[in-house]
Motif scaffolding. Structure first.
Motif, PDB file in Angstrom:
ATOM      1  N   THR A 108       5.888  13.356  -2.672  1.00 38.12           N
ATOM      2  CA  THR A 108       6.474  12.325  -1.823  1.00 38.12           C
ATOM      3  C   THR A 108       5.547  11.113  -1.805  1.00 38.12           C
ATOM      4  O   THR A 108       4.341  11.237  -2.023  1.00 38.12           O
ATOM      5  N   VAL A 109       6.153   9.961  -1.554  1.00 36.63           N
ATOM      6  CA  VAL A 109       5.386   8.718  -1.481  1.00 36.63           C
ATOM      7  C   VAL A 109       5.934   7.886  -0.327  1.00 36.63           C
ATOM      8  O   VAL A 109       7.140   7.892  -0.051  1.00 36.63           O
ATOM      9  N   LYS A 110       5.043   7.202   0.336  1.00 36.71           N
ATOM     10  CA  LYS A 110       5.387   6.290   1.413  1.00 36.71           C
ATOM     11  C   LYS A 110       4.788   4.934   1.065  1.00 36.71           C
ATOM     12  O   LYS A 110       3.620   4.849   0.682  1.00 36.71           O
ATOM     13  N   GLY A 120       3.913   0.976   2.257  1.00 34.77           N
ATOM     14  CA  GLY A 120       3.733   0.039   3.360  1.00 34.77           C
ATOM     15  C   GLY A 120       3.872   0.693   4.719  1.00 34.77           C
ATOM     16  O   GLY A 120       3.447   1.827   4.927  1.00 34.77           O
ATOM     17  N   ASP A 121       4.496  -0.047   5.650  1.00 34.15           N
ATOM     18  CA  ASP A 121       4.666   0.439   7.017  1.00 34.15           C
ATOM     19  C   ASP A 121       5.927   1.273   7.183  1.00 34.15           C
ATOM     20  O   ASP A 121       6.216   1.732   8.292  1.00 34.15           O
ATOM     21  N   ASN A 122       6.680   1.449   6.116  1.00 25.30           N
ATOM     22  CA  ASN A 122       7.905   2.234   6.188  1.00 25.30           C
ATOM     23  C   ASN A 122       7.541   3.683   6.523  1.00 25.30           C
ATOM     24  O   ASN A 122       6.782   4.316   5.799  1.00 25.30           O
ATOM     25  N   PRO A 123       8.080   4.218   7.626  1.00 19.55           N
ATOM     26  CA  PRO A 123       7.705   5.579   8.029  1.00 19.55           C
ATOM     27  C   PRO A 123       8.326   6.684   7.174  1.00 19.55           C
ATOM     28  O   PRO A 123       7.862   7.814   7.211  1.00 19.55           O
ATOM     29  N   SER A 124       9.346   6.355   6.405  1.00 22.47           N
ATOM     30  CA  SER A 124      10.025   7.411   5.646  1.00 22.47           C
ATOM     31  C   SER A 124       9.328   7.680   4.317  1.00 22.47           C
ATOM     32  O   SER A 124       8.856   6.774   3.639  1.00 22.47           O
ATOM     33  N   LYS A 125       9.272   8.967   3.985  1.00 19.49           N
ATOM     34  CA  LYS A 125       8.723   9.391   2.704  1.00 19.49           C
ATOM     35  C   LYS A 125       9.870   9.528   1.712  1.00 19.49           C
ATOM     36  O   LYS A 125      10.943   9.980   2.063  1.00 19.49           O
ATOM     37  N   ARG A 126       9.585   9.141   0.464  1.00 15.21           N
ATOM     38  CA  ARG A 126      10.573   9.289  -0.600  1.00 15.21           C
ATOM     39  C   ARG A 126      10.044  10.282  -1.619  1.00 15.21           C
ATOM     40  O   ARG A 126       8.850  10.294  -1.927  1.00 15.21           O
ATOM     41  N   THR A 127      10.947  11.092  -2.141  1.00 13.59           N
ATOM     42  CA  THR A 127      10.570  12.036  -3.183  1.00 13.59           C
ATOM     43  C   THR A 127      10.356  11.274  -4.479  1.00 13.59           C
ATOM     44  O   THR A 127      11.100  10.339  -4.784  1.00 13.59           O
ATOM     45  N   PHE A 128       9.342  11.647  -5.239  1.00 17.35           N
ATOM     46  CA  PHE A 128       9.126  11.044  -6.550  1.00 17.35           C
ATOM     47  C   PHE A 128       8.919  12.132  -7.588  1.00 17.35           C
ATOM     48  O   PHE A 128       8.547  13.260  -7.289  1.00 17.35           O
ATOM     49  N   SER A 129       9.195  11.747  -8.811  1.00 13.76           N
ATOM     50  CA  SER A 129       8.920  12.579  -9.971  1.00 13.76           C
ATOM     51  C   SER A 129       8.233  11.685 -10.982  1.00 13.76           C
ATOM     52  O   SER A 129       8.667  10.549 -11.214  1.00 13.76           O
ATOM     53  N   GLN A 130       7.170  12.173 -11.572  1.00 10.14           N
ATOM     54  CA  GLN A 130       6.434  11.370 -12.549  1.00 10.14           C
ATOM     55  C   GLN A 130       6.031  12.259 -13.713  1.00 10.14           C
ATOM     56  O   GLN A 130       5.576  13.381 -13.519  1.00 10.14           O
ATOM     57  N   THR A 131       6.240  11.732 -14.911  1.00 12.72           N
ATOM     58  CA  THR A 131       5.895  12.455 -16.129  1.00 12.72           C
ATOM     59  C   THR A 131       4.923  11.611 -16.931  1.00 12.72           C
ATOM     60  O   THR A 131       5.157  10.426 -17.156  1.00 12.72           O
ATOM     61  N   PHE A 132       3.830  12.221 -17.343  1.00 14.58           N
ATOM     62  CA  PHE A 132       2.831  11.558 -18.168  1.00 14.58           C
ATOM     63  C   PHE A 132       2.688  12.300 -19.488  1.00 14.58           C
ATOM     64  O   PHE A 132       2.821  13.520 -19.542  1.00 14.58           O
ATOM     65  N   ILE A 133       2.371  11.550 -20.519  1.00 14.52           N
ATOM     66  CA  ILE A 133       1.818  12.124 -21.741  1.00 14.52           C
ATOM     67  C   ILE A 133       0.434  11.506 -21.885  1.00 14.52           C
ATOM     68  O   ILE A 133       0.296  10.295 -22.002  1.00 14.52           O
ATOM     69  N   LEU A 134      -0.579  12.361 -21.794  1.00 15.28           N
ATOM     70  CA  LEU A 134      -1.960  11.924 -21.994  1.00 15.28           C
ATOM     71  C   LEU A 134      -2.350  12.241 -23.425  1.00 15.28           C
ATOM     72  O   LEU A 134      -2.038  13.318 -23.939  1.00 15.28           O
ATOM     73  N   MET A 135      -3.048  11.320 -24.058  1.00 18.03           N
ATOM     74  CA  MET A 135      -3.531  11.525 -25.425  1.00 18.03           C
ATOM     75  C   MET A 135      -5.051  11.405 -25.439  1.00 18.03           C
ATOM     76  O   MET A 135      -5.630  10.632 -24.675  1.00 18.03           O
ATOM     77  N   PRO A 136      -5.711  12.177 -26.312  1.00 13.03           N
ATOM     78  CA  PRO A 136      -7.178  12.087 -26.403  1.00 13.03           C
ATOM     79  C   PRO A 136      -7.608  10.672 -26.792  1.00 13.03           C
ATOM     80  O   PRO A 136      -6.994  10.049 -27.663  1.00 13.03           O
ATOM     81  N   MET A 152       0.845  -1.188   0.000  1.00  9.98           N
ATOM     82  CA  MET A 152       0.000   0.000   0.000  1.00  9.98           C
ATOM     83  C   MET A 152       0.884   1.243   0.000  1.00  9.98           C
ATOM     84  O   MET A 152       2.010   1.209   0.486  1.00  9.98           O
ATOM     85  N   SER A 153       0.348   2.323  -0.540  1.00  8.10           N
ATOM     86  CA  SER A 153       1.150   3.547  -0.643  1.00  8.10           C
ATOM     87  C   SER A 153       0.318   4.760  -0.269  1.00  8.10           C
ATOM     88  O   SER A 153      -0.916   4.693  -0.178  1.00  8.10           O
ATOM     89  N   HIS A 154       1.036   5.866  -0.066  1.00  8.11           N
ATOM     90  CA  HIS A 154       0.380   7.151   0.161  1.00  8.11           C
ATOM     91  C   HIS A 154       1.197   8.215  -0.561  1.00  8.11           C
ATOM     92  O   HIS A 154       2.355   8.458  -0.221  1.00  8.11           O
ATOM     93  N   HIS A 155       0.604   8.811  -1.593  1.00 11.81           N
ATOM     94  CA  HIS A 155       1.262   9.866  -2.369  1.00 11.81           C
ATOM     95  C   HIS A 155       0.782  11.236  -1.895  1.00 11.81           C
ATOM     96  O   HIS A 155      -0.406  11.407  -1.613  1.00 11.81           O
ATOM     97  N   GLU A 156       1.699  12.167  -1.851  1.00  9.13           N
ATOM     98  CA  GLU A 156       1.378  13.571  -1.639  1.00  9.13           C
ATOM     99  C   GLU A 156       1.987  14.351  -2.797  1.00  9.13           C
ATOM    100  O   GLU A 156       3.212  14.347  -2.978  1.00  9.13           O
ATOM    101  N   VAL A 157       1.153  14.955  -3.605  1.00 16.21           N
ATOM    102  CA  VAL A 157       1.625  15.749  -4.736  1.00 16.21           C
ATOM    103  C   VAL A 157       1.987  17.136  -4.224  1.00 16.21           C
ATOM    104  O   VAL A 157       1.160  17.814  -3.620  1.00 16.21           O
ATOM    105  N   ASP A 158       3.228  17.536  -4.448  1.00 18.06           N
ATOM    106  CA  ASP A 158       3.686  18.860  -4.035  1.00 18.06           C
ATOM    107  C   ASP A 158       3.412  19.901  -5.113  1.00 18.06           C
ATOM    108  O   ASP A 158       2.942  20.992  -4.822  1.00 18.06           O
ATOM    109  N   VAL A 159       3.730  19.558  -6.355  1.00 22.69           N
ATOM    110  CA  VAL A 159       3.567  20.510  -7.452  1.00 22.69           C
ATOM    111  C   VAL A 159       3.405  19.742  -8.755  1.00 22.69           C
ATOM    112  O   VAL A 159       3.909  18.628  -8.905  1.00 22.69           O
ATOM    113  N   TYR A 160       2.677  20.344  -9.671  1.00 23.92           N
ATOM    114  CA  TYR A 160       2.563  19.768 -11.006  1.00 23.92           C
ATOM    115  C   TYR A 160       2.505  20.880 -12.029  1.00 23.92           C
ATOM    116  O   TYR A 160       2.186  22.032 -11.717  1.00 23.92           O
TER     117      TYR A 160
END
Length: 129
Positions: free
Chosen positions: A93-95, A97-113, A61-69
């Protein structure tokens, strides 16, 4: 151009509000966002759409927090209905499972119609790091 940018911004906000809560709690809902020809990279590992769905099912399981997009309409991809692709860059940031530490993430999408469902998009490219 103002209308195109506004549409991209609204679509991006809706996508983010759908994607991350479902990634964290109901990953099975994400499968319809991808196509067989979608390019998917997760920490440098390439996946097909089905493989990616199976991989996500094995993650804790995960928990994402979006800082900026940020988003940019890809006007060169404009279709007959007046929709175009959208480039989206997200950091946060994303966490896991039970790991208390948050890790920084970067994600790039290309959405198409989505040609079959006017007004909807699919993920052509997803790069998570």
């Amino acid at each position: 151009m103002e209308v195109i940018v506004g549409t991209a911004e609204k679509s991006t906000e809706q996508f983010i509000q759908f994607f991350y809560p479902n990634y964290d709690t109901q990953r099975q809902n994400l499968g319809n966002l991808y196509r067989e020809n979608s390019a998917i990279l997760w920490n440098g590992n390439a996946f097909g759409a089905q493989q990616y769905s199976e991989f996500l099912g094995r993650l804790p399981m995960s928990h994402h927090e979006v800082d900026v997009y940020d988003c940019h309409p890809l006007t060169a991809t404009m279709n007959a209905q007046g929709s175009c692709g959208i480039l989206i860059n997200i950091t946060g940031t994303v966490k896991y499972g039970d790991n208390p530490s948050k890790r920084t993430f970067s994600q790039t999408f290309i959405l198409m119609p989505d040609e079959k469902q006017v007004g909807n998009y699919y993920v052509q490219s997803d790069n998570f790091r």
